[in-house]
Write a protein that holds these residues in place. Sequence first.
Motif: not given
Length: 271
Positions: A235-241, A248-250, A260-261
């Motif tokens: 939805n245009g944004q990235l949640p953490s994986v 992973y956070e972006f 990438v963190v």
Amino acid sequence: MITSDDELDAKLRQLFADDRLGGLQPKEGAGETIVAGARRRRNRRKTMTAAGGVAMASVLVVGGVTFAKVQERDTQAAMSTAASQAAASGAAPESTGGGGTALPAPPGQTSQSNSAPLTTSTTQKTTPTTAAKPDGPTKIMTGSLLGHSGLGNLTLGMTEAQLTAAGIIFAKESGTTCAFGKVTKVTGQVGDIRIYLSETAGVTAILPASSHTPEGVGTGSTVEDVGTIYKVPTNGQLPSVNLGTTSYEFALSNSKVKSVVLKANNRQGCG
């Protein structure tokens, strides 16, 4: 010229009866002996002449046969050479009306045949087209490889003492119980790397300036590619994986991954 034995006999007898011999008379039977000898010599000459003619004729016959064989052999050799040259050049030998193979025309002469004239074909060059991009996300493989638990010899949970033992140098920039700073001497390091270091939990977060994950997400990946690779809604944004004990956070910029963190799920409030 004496042409027969009778004429020779008459000439010899006339000679013996000639008065100019001064009355000399040959012995009885001498004339016959002389005539017989003359006949033998004359017959010998005829025989030799005939034999010579036969020998000459034989030589001519043998020579003619030999010449014919040599000429036939040379013709066959020339035809074989012409056929070999035609085969080597990829062209078919010229065909004669009788089904044989014609020899190549000598220089300066034009060889005539019933075959169709050769035509030159022109092949048009085609410009190769660039292959269309296959369906699927574009994978990034540049920068440091940030795995699910760490980067090179730097892993989540390491204490400051363990960092020193691994040869990693930590330069604290801020904080005390939850320190933030720059690390160097990390294997596989590309660019700057910073970490959060907790007194109780050790390394809780790793923040490389340029990195990519084993799945091919990294600096420059689009939001859509990340959502497709990790199968998460965007939805245009990235949640953490969530990877289990880590995540992973972006960080985004213009709808693309900037960095990438890698974080520990149990950070104890550090990082």
